[in-house]
Motif scaffolding. Structure first.
Motif, mmCIF file in Angstrom:
data_model
loop_
_atom_site.group_PDB
_atom_site.id
_atom_site.type_symbol
_atom_site.label_atom_id
_atom_site.label_comp_id
_atom_site.label_asym_id
_atom_site.label_seq_id
_atom_site.Cartn_x
_atom_site.Cartn_y
_atom_site.Cartn_z
ATOM 1 N N CYS A 114 0.834 -1.206 0.000
ATOM 2 C CA CYS A 114 0.000 0.000 0.000
ATOM 3 C C CYS A 114 0.869 1.257 0.000
ATOM 4 C CB CYS A 114 -0.914 0.007 1.225
ATOM 5 S SG CYS A 114 -1.810 1.568 1.421
ATOM 6 N N GLY A 135 -0.055 4.073 0.832
ATOM 7 C CA GLY A 135 -0.485 4.900 1.965
ATOM 8 C C GLY A 135 0.182 4.491 3.274
ATOM 9 N N CYS A 136 0.051 3.201 3.630
ATOM 10 C CA CYS A 136 0.532 2.770 4.950
ATOM 11 C C CYS A 136 1.607 1.687 4.866
ATOM 12 C CB CYS A 136 -0.637 2.275 5.802
ATOM 13 S SG CYS A 136 -1.362 0.724 5.216
ATOM 14 N N CYS A 192 -6.964 -0.349 0.298
ATOM 15 C CA CYS A 192 -6.210 -0.934 1.398
ATOM 16 C C CYS A 192 -7.155 -1.264 2.559
ATOM 17 C CB CYS A 192 -5.117 0.021 1.859
ATOM 18 S SG CYS A 192 -4.217 -0.586 3.295
ATOM 19 N N CYS A 230 -5.737 0.922 5.817
ATOM 20 C CA CYS A 230 -5.855 2.388 5.938
ATOM 21 C C CYS A 230 -6.911 3.000 5.008
ATOM 22 C CB CYS A 230 -4.505 3.059 5.689
ATOM 23 S SG CYS A 230 -4.016 3.087 3.951
ATOM 24 N N HIS A 283 -6.768 3.421 1.805
ATOM 25 C CA HIS A 283 -6.213 4.113 0.643
ATOM 26 C C HIS A 283 -6.791 3.528 -0.649
ATOM 27 C CE1 HIS A 283 -3.179 6.127 -1.871
ATOM 28 N NE2 HIS A 283 -3.136 4.993 -2.538
HETATM 29 ZN ZN LIG Z 1 -2.860 1.260 3.419
#
Ligand SMILES: [Zn+2]
Lengths: 281, 318
Positions: free
Chosen positions: A29, A31-32, A48, A51, A53
Motif C-alpha cells: 500500500c 499509503g501505509c 487498502c 488504511c 487508501h
Molecule cells: Zn494502506
C-alpha cells in the motif's frame, strides 16, 4: 500517421493478456506500506484494508466493479490520435503514443462501455491515468462525446469516471477545445433530462475539472482524491506560501460545496444503482 | 514608447525622427525632407519586420504594454456609452473581469472582457488579467442579463490564465469555468468572442464560447503558455520559442486548423502602434457579424454553435 496500424496487431493481443494489477503476488500500500496478497487486494477492490487508501485503478477495473457479472460492451474502441500538429518536444508525440499503447494495451486515455449495474442500464466513460497522465486530446473528447450521444439516442444515464492531469499538451488548442466540445454535448444531454453522474478520482485536475468532471447532475468523489483546477505546485509557486493541509482533497472540495458526496469504492455500485432508481421512480 | 527586442530597427529610426523633429521645431534648418524619408523608412521597417514574425514574436506583441486592452476596445466600440456593471452577487467584484452594457450605433450590447492593468499599480489591481471564480460567475450573470433582455454579447479575451490561488480553488475555479462552457453553449442571444491578446487555456475559454470566435492578428490562443509548456515538456523555460512554434498558437495556425472562425487584421506594426486603426478593424468585423447573427433565430444559432465546437478534433478511426 499510420503508426497505430503498425502496432494494432500487438495491441489487440496484449489487451487480452494484460494484467490489471502490478505483477507479483503481493501488493504494498502506498499509503501505509501494508503488504497484502494481490488476490486479497483485488477482492477488496484495490482499496487498502488497513488504511482505506484507494489505489489508482483504470477503466478495466471500474468496468469490473460496476457492471453486473463483469458483462459489458465496449464501444468506439478503434479511435486513435493522428497527431494533428506534428508535435515534437524532446521526442515525437507519435513515439510517445506508440510506446504508451504498447505498454498499457490501451488506445487512448478513456474507454466507454454500456452495461447494467444492479440491473440499471448505464453508459460508463472511464479514464486511464496510465495513458499519458489521463490527458485529454481529440480522442478523449470524441469518445466521450459519442458516449453522451449514445446516452441521448438510447435514453441511458451517463457516468464519467475522471482520473486525469488535464490537457494533452501535444494536441495544444485541439486539447483545449475538447473542453468546449464535451460541454456542448453535455448541454444536449441535460436538456433531455438524462442523468449524468460524475465521479472524480485521484487525480482530477486542470481542464477536466474545468469541464465535464464538474458538470454532473451529481458530482461525487472517491475519498482522498486530489481534485482541483490548478495543480498544487503551480499554486505554491504563484503565492509563495505553503498550502493548507488537506488542500484540494475530496474532503476539502466537499466542504467548500463542490461535491455532492464522497463515496468509497465498495459503496460505489450500490450507490449508483440506487441513485439511478431514485431518479427514475 | 516600449520597443520589443526585434523592433530595434524601428526604435533607431524613431529616435532619429524625434531628433529631426526637434531640429525642425527650432526652425533654423529645414529638415522636412529628412523627416519624410525617416517616416517612410519606419513604415518600411515595420512592414518588413511584421511580415514575418515568428510564433514567439507574436506572443511578445500580444503582451505589449501599449497594446489596447479590453476596456479600450469596449470604450471605442461603444463610442464611450459603456456602463460597467459589477459583482457576481455571491462573493465580490472581480477586477480582472469587466462587463456591462453599451451601445453600438444605437443598439445595446453586453460587453464582457478580461482586463489587464495599464500601469504597474493597475496591473496588481487587475490581478494581471487573471480572473478568480467570481469573475467567471460575474461574466455568466451578465450574460444571463443580456439573454433576458435579448441583447447580443461580445467578449474580449485577454488573459495569461485563470488565477491559480488558494481562494480560487476554495471557491471552485474549475466549476466556475465549466459552468460557463455549458451555459454559453445554450445562450439564446448572439455571442461574438474576440481574442485580443493572450488566450491562455481554460481561463480564456471560460468566456470563449461564441457563434463567432475571432483572433486579432497578433493574438495567441492555446492550452498553455509557451513558457509553461517549455517547463513541463522540455524541463526548462529556455525553450519557449520552440514551444510557441510547436503549440501552433498563432491566429493563422488556429484558423488553419478550424479552431477559430476568423482573423481580425491589425495595423502594420501591431495594435500597439496604432490603436485607432485596430478599433476600426474590430468595429467592421463586429458590425458585420452582429447583423448576420441577429437575422438567425435562437435555435438555429445554438444548433450551429454546438455543431461547430462538436466538430473540433482530429483523429483516425479504424
Ligand atoms: Zn494502506
Amino acid at each position: 500517421m499510420g503508426w497505430f496500424k503498425r502496432i494494432k496487431g500487438g495491441i489487440t493481443t496484449s489487451t487480452q493478456n494484460k494484467k490489471e494489477t502490478p505483477e507479483g503476488l503481493w501488493h504494498k500500500c502506498p499509503g501505509c506500506k501494508q503488504v497484502t496478497p494481490t488476490a486479497e487486494n483485488e477482492a477488496n477492490l484495490w482499496v487498502c484494508a488497513k488504511c482505506g487508501h484507494h489505489q489508482r485503478i483504470g477503466s478495466k477495473e471500474y468496468f469490473h466493479i460496476l457492471f453486473d457479472d463483469g458483462r459489458f460492451e465496449l464501444f468506439n474502441e478503434q479511435i486513435f490520435s493522428n497527431d494533428p500538429l506534428h508535435f515534437t518536444d524532446s521526442r515525437p508525440y507519435t513515439e510517445r503514443l506508440e510506446e504508451t499503447c504498447e505498454k498499457t494495451g490501451l488506445h487512448d486515455a478513456i474507454r466507454t462501455a454500456i452495461g447494467t449495474a444492479d440491473g440499471e442500464k448505464l453508459i460508463v466513460a472511464a479514464m486511464d491515468f496510465n495513458f499519458i497522465g489521463g490527458s485529454m486530446g481529440s480522442v478523449v473528447g470524441e469518445k466521450l462525446s459519442r458516449a453522451i450521444d449514445r446516452c441521448i439516442e438510447e435514453n441511458v444515464p451517463l457516468m464519467v469516471i475522471s482520473r486525469s492531469g488535464g490537457a494533452r499538451m501535444m494536441e495544444a488548442a485541439y486539447s483545449l477545445m475538447q473542453m468546449a466540445k464535451t460541454s456542448a454535448r453535455l448541454s444536449l444531454l441535460s436538456k433531455k433530462g438524462i442523468p449524468y453522474i460524475s465521479l472524480l478520482t485521484d487525480p482530477t485536475t486542470g481542464g477536466i475539472t474545468a469541464s465535464f468532471a464538474m458538470l454532473g447532475d451529481l458530482n461525487i468523489a472517491e475519498p482522498g482524491a486530489l481534485i482541483g483546477f490548478a495543480g498544487p505546485r503551480v499554486i505554491k509557486e504563484t503565492i509563495g506560501k505553503d498550502l493548507p493541509k488537506d488542500f484540494q482533497t475530496s474532503e476539502f472540495v466537499l466542504e467548500h460545496g463542490f461535491l455532492d458526496k464522497i463515496v468509497p469504492r465498495k459503496e460505489l455500485k450500490p450507490f449508483i444503482a440506487n441513485m439511478l432508481r431514485m431518479l427514475a421512480s | 514608447m516600449v520597443f520589443l527586442d526585434f523592433e530595434n530597427d524601428i526604435k533607431e529610426l524613431m529616435e532619429q525622427l524625434e531628433k529631426s523633429r526637434a531640429i525642425q521645431e527650432k526652425g533654423k534648418v529645414d529638415v522636412t525632407k529628412t523627416i519624410a524619408e525617416l517616416e517612410d523608412n519606419i513604415n518600411k521597417a515595420r512592414e518588413r519586420i511584421y511580415a514575418e514574425l515568428t510564433p514567439w514574436q507574436h506572443v511578445q506583441v500580444s503582451r505589449h504594454p501599449d497594446r489596447p486592452y479590453a476596456l479600450a476596445h469596449i470604450n471605442a466600440l461603444s463610442n464611450n456609452t459603456f456602463i460597467e456593471l459589477h459583482g457576481d452577487r455571491t462573493v465580490k467584484d472581480d477586477k480582472a473581469m469587466v462587463g456591462g452594457f453599451g451601445s453600438i450605433d444605437g443598439k445595446t450590447v453586453m460587453f464582457i472582457g478580461q482586463q489587464k492593468g495599464i500601469n504597474a499599480k493597475m496591473r496588481v489591481y487587475r490581478n494581471f488579467g487573471m480572473a478568480n471564480p467570481e469573475g467567471y460567475r460575474k461574466a455568466l450573470r451578465l450574460m444571463r442579463l443580456a439573454e433576458k433582455f435579448n441583447k447580443p454579447i461580445i467578449t474580449f479575451i485577454d488573459t495569461p490564465g485563470a488565477y491559480p490561488g488558494i481562494e480560487a480553488e476554495e471557491r471552485g475555479q474549475g466549476e466556475a469555468i465549466a459552468r460557463n462552457l455549458i451555459e454559453m453553449m445554450q445562450l439564446k442571444v448572439p455571442v461574438i468572442c474576440i481574442v485580443i491578446g493572450e488566450g491562455a487555456s481554460g481561463g480564456a475559454l471560460g468566456i470563449g464560447i461564441g457563434d463567432k470566435v475571432f483572433m486579432l492578428e497578433n493574438a495567441w490562443y492555446s492550452v498553455i503558455s509557451p513558457e509553461s509548456c517549455s517547463t513541463i515538456l522540455w524541463r526548462t523555460r529556455d525553450q519557449k520559442e520552440q514551444a510557441a512554434a510547436a503549440l501552433k498558437l498563432t491566429a493563422a495556425d488556429m484558423l488553419e486548423h478550424n479552431l477559430i472562425d476568423g482573423i481580425i487584421p491589425e495595423p502594420i506594426g501591431g495594435a500597439h502602434s496604432d490603436h485607432e486603426s485596430t478599433f476600426q478593424f474590430v468595429r467592421k468585423e463586429v458590425k458585420k457579424h452582429l447583423t448576420r447573427l441577429s437575422k438567425m433565430d435562437a435555435e438555429e444559432r445554438i444548433e450551429k454553435r454546438i455543431a461547430k465546437f462538436s466538430a473540433m478534433g482530429s483523429f483516425v478511426e479504424e
